[in-house]
Design a protein around this motif. Structure first.
Motif, short mmCIF file in Angstrom:
data_model
loop_
_atom_site.label_atom_id
_atom_site.label_comp_id
_atom_site.label_asym_id
_atom_site.label_seq_id
_atom_site.Cartn_x
_atom_site.Cartn_y
_atom_site.Cartn_z
N VAL A 202 0.85 -1.19 0.00
CA VAL A 202 0.00 0.00 0.00
C VAL A 202 0.89 1.25 0.00
O VAL A 202 1.79 1.37 0.83
CB VAL A 202 -0.94 0.02 1.22
CG1 VAL A 202 -1.85 1.25 1.16
CG2 VAL A 202 -1.77 -1.26 1.28
N ILE A 203 0.61 2.15 -0.94
CA ILE A 203 1.40 3.38 -1.08
C ILE A 203 0.47 4.58 -1.02
O ILE A 203 -0.53 4.63 -1.74
CB ILE A 203 2.17 3.38 -2.42
CG1 ILE A 203 3.12 2.18 -2.49
CG2 ILE A 203 2.95 4.68 -2.61
CD1 ILE A 203 3.83 2.04 -3.83
N SER A 204 0.78 5.53 -0.17
CA SER A 204 0.02 6.78 -0.16
C SER A 204 0.69 7.78 -1.08
O SER A 204 1.92 7.83 -1.17
CB SER A 204 -0.08 7.35 1.26
OG SER A 204 1.15 7.95 1.66
N VAL A 205 -0.12 8.57 -1.78
CA VAL A 205 0.41 9.53 -2.76
C VAL A 205 -0.18 10.91 -2.48
O VAL A 205 -1.38 11.13 -2.66
CB VAL A 205 0.07 9.10 -4.20
CG1 VAL A 205 0.67 10.10 -5.19
CG2 VAL A 205 0.59 7.69 -4.49
N HIS A 228 -1.71 -1.10 -4.01
CA HIS A 228 -2.79 -0.14 -3.86
C HIS A 228 -2.19 1.25 -3.72
O HIS A 228 -1.30 1.46 -2.87
CB HIS A 228 -3.64 -0.47 -2.64
CG HIS A 228 -4.25 -1.84 -2.68
ND1 HIS A 228 -5.52 -2.07 -3.16
CD2 HIS A 228 -3.74 -3.05 -2.34
CE1 HIS A 228 -5.78 -3.37 -3.08
NE2 HIS A 228 -4.71 -3.98 -2.60
N ALA A 229 -2.63 2.18 -4.53
CA ALA A 229 -2.21 3.58 -4.43
C ALA A 229 -3.37 4.38 -3.86
O ALA A 229 -4.47 4.40 -4.44
CB ALA A 229 -1.79 4.12 -5.80
N LEU A 230 -3.14 5.04 -2.73
CA LEU A 230 -4.18 5.80 -2.05
C LEU A 230 -3.92 7.28 -2.33
O LEU A 230 -2.91 7.84 -1.90
CB LEU A 230 -4.14 5.54 -0.55
CG LEU A 230 -4.00 4.07 -0.10
CD1 LEU A 230 -4.08 3.97 1.42
CD2 LEU A 230 -5.03 3.19 -0.78
N LEU A 279 -0.19 7.47 7.13
CA LEU A 279 1.22 7.29 6.82
C LEU A 279 1.80 6.09 7.58
O LEU A 279 2.62 5.34 7.04
CB LEU A 279 2.00 8.55 7.18
CG LEU A 279 1.64 9.83 6.40
CD1 LEU A 279 2.45 11.01 6.92
CD2 LEU A 279 1.87 9.66 4.90
N TRP A 280 1.36 5.91 8.83
CA TRP A 280 1.84 4.77 9.62
C TRP A 280 1.40 3.44 9.01
O TRP A 280 2.05 2.42 9.20
CB TRP A 280 1.28 4.84 11.06
CG TRP A 280 1.65 6.05 11.84
CD1 TRP A 280 2.62 6.98 11.56
CD2 TRP A 280 1.06 6.48 13.08
NE1 TRP A 280 2.65 7.95 12.52
CE2 TRP A 280 1.71 7.68 13.47
CE3 TRP A 280 0.04 5.97 13.88
CZ2 TRP A 280 1.37 8.36 14.64
CZ3 TRP A 280 -0.30 6.64 15.05
CH2 TRP A 280 0.36 7.82 15.42
N SER A 281 0.29 3.46 8.28
CA SER A 281 -0.35 2.23 7.80
C SER A 281 0.12 1.81 6.42
O SER A 281 -0.20 0.68 6.00
CB SER A 281 -1.87 2.41 7.79
OG SER A 281 -2.36 2.72 9.08
N CYS A 282 0.82 2.67 5.72
CA CYS A 282 1.25 2.36 4.36
C CYS A 282 2.68 1.81 4.36
O CYS A 282 3.45 2.03 5.29
CB CYS A 282 1.16 3.60 3.48
SG CYS A 282 -0.54 4.17 3.20
N ASP A 283 3.02 1.11 3.30
CA ASP A 283 4.37 0.55 3.17
C ASP A 283 5.36 1.58 2.63
O ASP A 283 6.56 1.48 2.87
CB ASP A 283 4.34 -0.66 2.24
CG ASP A 283 3.42 -1.76 2.77
OD1 ASP A 283 3.77 -2.39 3.77
OD2 ASP A 283 2.34 -1.95 2.17
N PHE A 284 4.83 2.56 1.91
CA PHE A 284 5.67 3.59 1.29
C PHE A 284 4.80 4.83 1.13
O PHE A 284 3.61 4.72 0.82
CB PHE A 284 6.17 3.11 -0.09
CG PHE A 284 7.34 3.88 -0.63
CD1 PHE A 284 8.63 3.37 -0.53
CD2 PHE A 284 7.17 5.11 -1.26
CE1 PHE A 284 9.72 4.07 -1.03
CE2 PHE A 284 8.24 5.81 -1.76
CZ PHE A 284 9.53 5.29 -1.65
N ASN A 285 5.40 6.00 1.36
CA ASN A 285 4.64 7.25 1.27
C ASN A 285 5.31 8.22 0.32
O ASN A 285 6.53 8.42 0.39
CB ASN A 285 4.51 7.89 2.66
CG ASN A 285 3.73 7.03 3.63
OD1 ASN A 285 2.57 6.71 3.39
ND2 ASN A 285 4.36 6.63 4.74
#
Length: 395
Positions: A202-205, A228-230, A279-285
Motif C-alpha cells: 500500500v502506497i500513499s500519494v 494499492h495507491a491511495l 502514513l503509519w499504515s502504508c508501506d511507502f509514502n
C-alpha cells in the motif's frame, strides 16, 4: 483601540499564518499551536487568512465564524484590516515570513516604547531546511526600521537549529499502532477502501503534478503482487488523468479503479491525526511540502519527498541537502538508490524514476530499518516546541 492595550500584553501567544498551497503552512502552524496549548498550557491565538482551506484538515472548523476554539487554541479569522481589537500576547509569531497586520505592528512598536510595558517577543518562524547555512542564521535578530528586534527561528535537524515539530507521545502512539495489522485494516475500512488484504503493498500519494508519478502508476500495474495507491483529491490526480475513465473533477472519495495488479483508491480528506495514521499504515509514502514531509519521516516508513518547485531549481539544492543527512550512515548502494529515485521524481524524469524504483526492491529491507531508526536520530533529544519555549525564555 483602547489606551490600556498599549501598555500591556496578556499571557497568550499569537501565531499569524497565511495559507499557501492549501495545507502546507497551516498544517505546520496548527500542529505547533496544538502542541504549545496541550503540552505547555500556553493560551494560543492562531490568526488564519483562509479558514476554508484550514477546514479541510480541521473538519469541525466553521469558515464563517470569526472566532472559535479547538484543542485549546483560539482560532481567529485574519481579515485585512483586523476586525477584532488586537491585544498583544507575550510572543508574536509570523509564520513563514507572512506580513503582520499594520495594527499588530503598531501595537508592538508602542509597547516597546512604553517604559512600563511588557513588550512581546517578535519571532519569524522560517521554513524547514537541512542546508548548512541554517545553523548560522537560527536565532539571529533583525532590527526593524522602528528599532525593534525581530528574531529568526529556523527549524532544523541538529542542535544548532530550532528543532522539528514532534509531539511528546507521537512515537509511542505510532509504535502501538504499527504493532498490530488490525489497526491499519480498520483504518482502511473507515476510509471506505475495500479490497486491500493485509499483505498487499500500500502506497500513499500526496504529491504535486509530475510525469514521474504517471510513469510509476504505469509501472505498478505490472507489479508481481497486488498494490494499492491511495490518492486524495488534489494535484496528484492531475498526473493520473490518463488512467481514469472519468474526469478528475468528477471523482468522489471511496471510488477505486483496478489497473492490472494495481488498484487506485480515491481518499477522503482527513484531519491531521488521521493523516498520521494513514502514513503509519502504508508501506511507502509519497509526500510533498513541509508538514507532510516531516510526518512521513516520523511514520518510520520509506518515502519520496516531492519538494515544492522553485525558480532556478533551487528546490533541488534543498532536496540534496536533506538527502545528504538522511543518508549519512546508509550503505552506499542503499543511499544511491533512494537518492536517485527522489531526484528523478522531483525532476519529472519518467524513465529514470521507473529504473530506480525497480532497484528499490533490492534494498527495501535495510531502507525500512533505516526509516525506523531515523526519527530518534533526527529529533536530537528536543522537539521544536520545547526549543521554542526555551528560546523565548532565554531571549
Amino acid at each position: 483601540m483602547t489606551t490600556s492595550n498599549l501598555t500591556r500584553t496578556t499571557k497568550h501567544w499569537d501565531i499569524f499564518c497565511t495559507v499557501v498551497d492549501n495545507y502546507g503552512d497551516i498544517g505546520v502552524t496548527w500542529r505547533l499551536a496544538k502542541q504549545l496549548a496541550a503540552e505547555y498550557h500556553i493560551p494560543v491565538h492562531l490568526w488564519v487568512d483562509d479558514l476554508h482551506s484550514f477546514s479541510h484538515i480541521l473538519p469541525n472548523l466553521d469558515p464563517t465564524l470569526a472566532q472559535q476554539t479547538f484543542n485549546g487554541v483560539n482560532i481567529f479569522q485574519w481579515n485585512t484590516p483586523l476586525d477584532i481589537e488586537y491585544v498583544a500576547g507575550e510572543v508574536v509569531i509570523e509564520a513563514f515570513a507572512c506580513e503582520l497586520p499594520k495594527q499588530v505592528k503598531w501595537v508592538i512598536e508602542r509597547l516597546h516604547k512604553q517604559p512600563q510595558s511588557s513588550a512581546p517577543h517578535w519571532l519569524n518562524l522560517e521554513y524547514l531546511s537541512a542546508e548548512d547555512w541554517v545553523d548560522g542564521c537560527h536565532g539571529l535578530p533583525s532590527t526593524q526600521p522602528s528599532g525593534i528586534k525581530k528574531w529568526f527561528y529556523f527549524p532544523g535537524f541538529n542542535h544548532k537549529t530550532g528543532g522539528l515539530i514532534c509531539e511528546k507521545n507521537l512515537f509511542n502512539e505510532r509504535d502501538q499502532w504499527q504493532a498490530s495489522p488490525n489497526n491499519k485494516m480498520r483504518l482502511f475500512e473507515e476510509l471506505g477502501l475495500s479490497g486491500i488484504r493485509v499483505n498487499d503493498t500500500v502506497i500513499s500519494v500526496f504529491s504535486y503534478e509530475s510525469a514521474a508519478l504517471t510513469a510509476l502508476i504505469n509501472q505498478w500495474q505490472a507489479s508481481p503482487k497486488p498494490m494499492h495507491a491511495l490518492v486524495p483529491k488534489g494535484r496528484s490526480l492531475t498526473s493520473l488523468a490518463p488512467f481514469l475513465p472519468v474526469d478528475v473533477t468528477d471523482l468522489i472519495p471511496g471510488q477505486q479503479f483496478k489497473m492490472g495488479n494495481l488498484t487506485l483508491h480515491i481518499l477522503p480528506m482527513t484531519d491531521q491525526t488521521g493523516f498520521d495514521r494513514l502514513l503509519w499504515s502504508c508501506d511507502f509514502n509519497i509526500v510533498r511540502g513541509e508538514d507532510s514531509f516531516l510526518r512521513a519521516q516520523w511514520a518510520a516508513k520509506p518515502f519520496i519527498w516531492h519538494i515544492y518547485p522553485q525558480e532556478d531549481d533551487y528546490h533541488l539544492v534543498k532536496l540534496q541537502a536533506f538527502m545528504r543527512i538522511y543518508c549519512d550512515n546508509l550503505a552506499a548502494q542503499i543511499a544511491a538508490t533512494w537518492t536517485e529515485v527522489n531526484l528523478a521524481f522531483n525532476q519529472g524524469d519518467a524513465k529514470a524514476v521507473v529504473n530506480h524504483w525497480q532497484q528499490l526492491n533490492s534494498v527495501i529491507l535495510p531502507l525500512q530499518q533505516h526509516a525506523i531508526n531515523w526519527p530518534n536520530n533526527a529529533l536530537n533529544d528536543a522537539d521544536l516546541a520545547s526549543r521554542l519555549v526555551q528560546f523565548v525564555k532565554n531571549s
